[in-house]
Design a protein around this motif. Structure first.
Motif, PDB file in Angstrom:
ATOM      1  N   GLY A 143     -27.787 -26.195  -2.241  1.00  0.00           N
ATOM      2  CA  GLY A 143     -26.564 -25.651  -2.814  1.00  0.00           C
ATOM      3  C   GLY A 143     -26.858 -24.582  -3.854  1.00  0.00           C
ATOM      4  O   GLY A 143     -26.220 -23.524  -3.882  1.00  0.00           O
ATOM      5  N   ALA A 144     -27.819 -24.852  -4.736  1.00  0.00           N
ATOM      6  CA  ALA A 144     -28.210 -23.860  -5.739  1.00  0.00           C
ATOM      7  C   ALA A 144     -28.778 -22.607  -5.068  1.00  0.00           C
ATOM      8  O   ALA A 144     -28.479 -21.477  -5.472  1.00  0.00           O
ATOM      9  N   ALA A 145     -29.601 -22.803  -4.030  1.00  0.00           N
ATOM     10  CA  ALA A 145     -30.172 -21.665  -3.318  1.00  0.00           C
ATOM     11  C   ALA A 145     -29.071 -20.826  -2.662  1.00  0.00           C
ATOM     12  O   ALA A 145     -29.135 -19.594  -2.662  1.00  0.00           O
ATOM     13  N   ILE A 146     -28.050 -21.474  -2.117  1.00  0.00           N
ATOM     14  CA  ILE A 146     -26.949 -20.742  -1.488  1.00  0.00           C
ATOM     15  C   ILE A 146     -26.197 -19.912  -2.521  1.00  0.00           C
ATOM     16  O   ILE A 146     -25.774 -18.784  -2.239  1.00  0.00           O
ATOM     17  N   GLY A 147     -26.019 -20.443  -3.735  1.00  0.00           N
ATOM     18  CA  GLY A 147     -25.392 -19.657  -4.787  1.00  0.00           C
ATOM     19  C   GLY A 147     -26.148 -18.372  -5.058  1.00  0.00           C
ATOM     20  O   GLY A 147     -25.558 -17.298  -5.227  1.00  0.00           O
ATOM     21  N   LEU A 148     -27.473 -18.449  -5.088  1.00  0.00           N
ATOM     22  CA  LEU A 148     -28.295 -17.256  -5.307  1.00  0.00           C
ATOM     23  C   LEU A 148     -28.233 -16.316  -4.106  1.00  0.00           C
ATOM     24  O   LEU A 148     -28.231 -15.088  -4.275  1.00  0.00           O
ATOM     25  N   ILE A 149     -28.178 -16.856  -2.900  1.00  0.00           N
ATOM     26  CA  ILE A 149     -28.073 -16.016  -1.713  1.00  0.00           C
ATOM     27  C   ILE A 149     -26.723 -15.298  -1.683  1.00  0.00           C
ATOM     28  O   ILE A 149     -26.624 -14.170  -1.187  1.00  0.00           O
ATOM     29  N   VAL A 184     -31.278 -30.487  12.593  1.00  0.00           N
ATOM     30  CA  VAL A 184     -31.424 -30.388  11.145  1.00  0.00           C
ATOM     31  C   VAL A 184     -31.755 -28.956  10.738  1.00  0.00           C
ATOM     32  O   VAL A 184     -31.144 -28.394   9.808  1.00  0.00           O
ATOM     33  N   VAL A 185     -32.705 -28.329  11.440  1.00  0.00           N
ATOM     34  CA  VAL A 185     -33.090 -26.954  11.123  1.00  0.00           C
ATOM     35  C   VAL A 185     -31.908 -26.017  11.339  1.00  0.00           C
ATOM     36  O   VAL A 185     -31.597 -25.168  10.491  1.00  0.00           O
ATOM     37  N   GLY A 186     -31.224 -26.154  12.486  1.00  0.00           N
ATOM     38  CA  GLY A 186     -30.080 -25.304  12.761  1.00  0.00           C
ATOM     39  C   GLY A 186     -28.981 -25.472  11.730  1.00  0.00           C
ATOM     40  O   GLY A 186     -28.367 -24.501  11.276  1.00  0.00           O
ATOM     41  N   ASP A 187     -28.734 -26.714  11.343  1.00  0.00           N
ATOM     42  CA  ASP A 187     -27.684 -27.001  10.373  1.00  0.00           C
ATOM     43  C   ASP A 187     -28.037 -26.438   9.001  1.00  0.00           C
ATOM     44  O   ASP A 187     -27.194 -25.833   8.326  1.00  0.00           O
ATOM     45  N   ARG A 188     -29.289 -26.624   8.577  1.00  0.00           N
ATOM     46  CA  ARG A 188     -29.723 -26.121   7.271  1.00  0.00           C
ATOM     47  C   ARG A 188     -29.589 -24.602   7.198  1.00  0.00           C
ATOM     48  O   ARG A 188     -29.146 -24.049   6.191  1.00  0.00           O
ATOM     49  N   LEU A 189     -29.965 -23.907   8.275  1.00  0.00           N
ATOM     50  CA  LEU A 189     -29.816 -22.452   8.296  1.00  0.00           C
ATOM     51  C   LEU A 189     -28.342 -22.065   8.316  1.00  0.00           C
ATOM     52  O   LEU A 189     -27.927 -21.111   7.657  1.00  0.00           O
ATOM     53  N   GLY A 190     -27.543 -22.822   9.068  1.00  0.00           N
ATOM     54  CA  GLY A 190     -26.134 -22.501   9.206  1.00  0.00           C
ATOM     55  C   GLY A 190     -25.380 -22.504   7.898  1.00  0.00           C
ATOM     56  O   GLY A 190     -24.459 -21.692   7.693  1.00  0.00           O
ATOM     57  N   TYR A 191     -25.731 -23.395   6.986  1.00  0.00           N
ATOM     58  CA  TYR A 191     -25.028 -23.457   5.705  1.00  0.00           C
ATOM     59  C   TYR A 191     -25.113 -22.137   4.942  1.00  0.00           C
ATOM     60  O   TYR A 191     -24.181 -21.774   4.212  1.00  0.00           O
ATOM     61  N   TYR A 192     -26.220 -21.403   5.094  1.00  0.00           N
ATOM     62  CA  TYR A 192     -26.370 -20.134   4.380  1.00  0.00           C
ATOM     63  C   TYR A 192     -25.352 -19.093   4.846  1.00  0.00           C
ATOM     64  O   TYR A 192     -25.051 -18.146   4.103  1.00  0.00           O
ATOM     65  N   THR A 204     -21.849  -7.929   9.715  1.00  0.00           N
ATOM     66  CA  THR A 204     -22.328  -7.797  11.094  1.00  0.00           C
ATOM     67  C   THR A 204     -23.639  -8.548  11.290  1.00  0.00           C
ATOM     68  O   THR A 204     -23.806  -9.313  12.251  1.00  0.00           O
ATOM     69  N   ILE A 205     -24.584  -8.346  10.379  1.00  0.00           N
ATOM     70  CA  ILE A 205     -25.870  -9.038  10.474  1.00  0.00           C
ATOM     71  C   ILE A 205     -25.680 -10.543  10.327  1.00  0.00           C
ATOM     72  O   ILE A 205     -26.269 -11.340  11.057  1.00  0.00           O
ATOM     73  N   GLY A 206     -24.825 -10.945   9.373  1.00  0.00           N
ATOM     74  CA  GLY A 206     -24.557 -12.366   9.199  1.00  0.00           C
ATOM     75  C   GLY A 206     -23.951 -12.990  10.436  1.00  0.00           C
ATOM     76  O   GLY A 206     -24.299 -14.120  10.808  1.00  0.00           O
ATOM     77  N   SER A 207     -23.069 -12.260  11.129  1.00  0.00           N
ATOM     78  CA  SER A 207     -22.459 -12.783  12.356  1.00  0.00           C
ATOM     79  C   SER A 207     -23.493 -12.923  13.469  1.00  0.00           C
ATOM     80  O   SER A 207     -23.464 -13.890  14.241  1.00  0.00           O
TER      81      SER A 207
END
Length: 344
Positions: free
Chosen positions: A131-137, A274-282, A256-259
């Motif tokens: 969650g903290a990492a997503i805030g920075l992203i 798990v890997v797909g889900d973790r990446l998806g949250y970003y 566009t890149i995010g999509s």
């Protein structure tokens, strides 16, 4: 049903166009997330990290995959702050980043509301490190839109120091400056191949492979969350990309890149949920940008139904999740807060 009631109340605020309540809602969601007590699937896991990392020494940081996260925990222990304050720190980072991205939206209230059912409940209210990492992203996304390469790299590197999965965004660095053309996209893809292999050779990738790939460990609800990402990406490419390019050219490239990366979560999901889900949250912040801006795009038809659909769909997802998931009941119910003091 506190979560459904909370989301329904926020939907009412949006329906009534009470956009002036945004700062109040932002503060309320921060308090709701940061001061929960024994709420969230990862509560006791991070409590264990608090015990383990709190006893680490500064030389130990050199051997850590996420040295900044370890340093945060070490500093907290040395300041004699009890474990629940770790949720306050991580929530502050998340909501600050979400806020910095929200204020760039034409409807920052809608953006914040749409983050709640999936991202806020799952990340700053459970997976606090990511969650903290997503805030920075989120702040890195702003830097990307501004074409500020150095600032983008700083945010990504700091995020990776908290949750190493954020290092995947280093592969987007060649696209920060310049126009997004098919040639540049293809060249960046070619450049990303050695970068991807370099990331796969890190200790972080080895740990992820050992933990999640071919182990039978699954992420509950991953397929549904990624399905929402894929549907949003397809909506963007089929109906929204041209109106977006005319109306919001400054961040058309990152969306566009995010999509495209939302679509790329499908093979990652096949490899490991798990890997797909973790990446998806970003990519949920970018997904939310798309959904919240629908009423502000010059669409020929269907803008009304398309505007309402994300809110109603997420209400349905949240309700089904709460009613039918034993995991949700075990992790998030009952909701308790320590705003009036730590229990015990």
């Amino acid at each position: 049903m506190i979560y459904v009631a909370t989301y329904a109340g926020m939907m009412a605020l949006r329906l009534l166009q009470l956009r002036a309540v945004y700062p109040v809602l932002l503060a309320a969601l921060f308090l709701f997330s940061a001061f929960r007590y024994e709420v969230g699937c990862d509560w006791f896991g991070y409590e264990n990290q608090y015990q383990v990392f709190g006893a680490a020494t500064f030389p130990d940081l050199l051997s850590m995959n996420e040295p900044l996260w370890t340093a945060i925990v070490m500093l907290q222990v040395r300041l004699d702050l009890p474990y629940p304050w770790l949720n306050v720190i991580s929530s502050a980072i998340f909501f600050w980043g979400a806020h910095r991205l929200a204020i760039r939206q034409p409807d920052k209230l809608g953006f914040l509301i749409l983050l709640f059912p999936v991202l806020i409940i799952n990340m700053p209210m459970s997976g606090i490190r990511q969650g903290a990492a997503i805030g920075l992203i989120c702040m890195a996304f702003n830097a990307f839109s501004d074409r500020k390469l150095l600032r983008y790299l700083i945010y990504v590197i700091i995020a990776a120091g908290i949750h190493s999965s954020a290092s995947i965004f280093l592969l987007l660095a060649p696209l920060v400056q310049g126009r997004l053309t098919r040639g540049r996209l293809f060249l960046s893809f070619l450049l990303a191949i050695p970068g991807g292999f370099a990331l796969m050779g890190t200790d972080m990738a080895a740990t992820a492979t050992t933990r999640y790939i071919g182990t039978g460990i699954d992420s509950a609800g991953a397929s549904y969350r990624i399905a929402l990402l894929v549907m949003t990406a397809l909506l963007f490419f089929t109906l929204l990309t041209r109106p977006w390019a005319r109306t919001f050219p400054e961040d058309h490239k990152i969306v566009t890149i995010g999509s495209l990366m939302m679509l790329a979560t499908v093979p990652a999901l096949i490899l490991s949920s798990v890997v797909g889900d973790r990446l998806g949250y970003y990519f949920i912040p970018i997904q939310t940008m798309i959904l919240a801006r629908i009423p502000h795009l010059p669409l020929r038809t269907g803008r009304g139904p398309l505007t309402a659909a994300p809110y109603l769909a997420l209400l349905a997802v949240l309700t089904v999740w709460i009613v039918f998931s034993d995991l949700f009941a075990g992790c998030y119910l009952p909701y308790e807060s320590w705003l009036l003091g730590l229990p015990g």
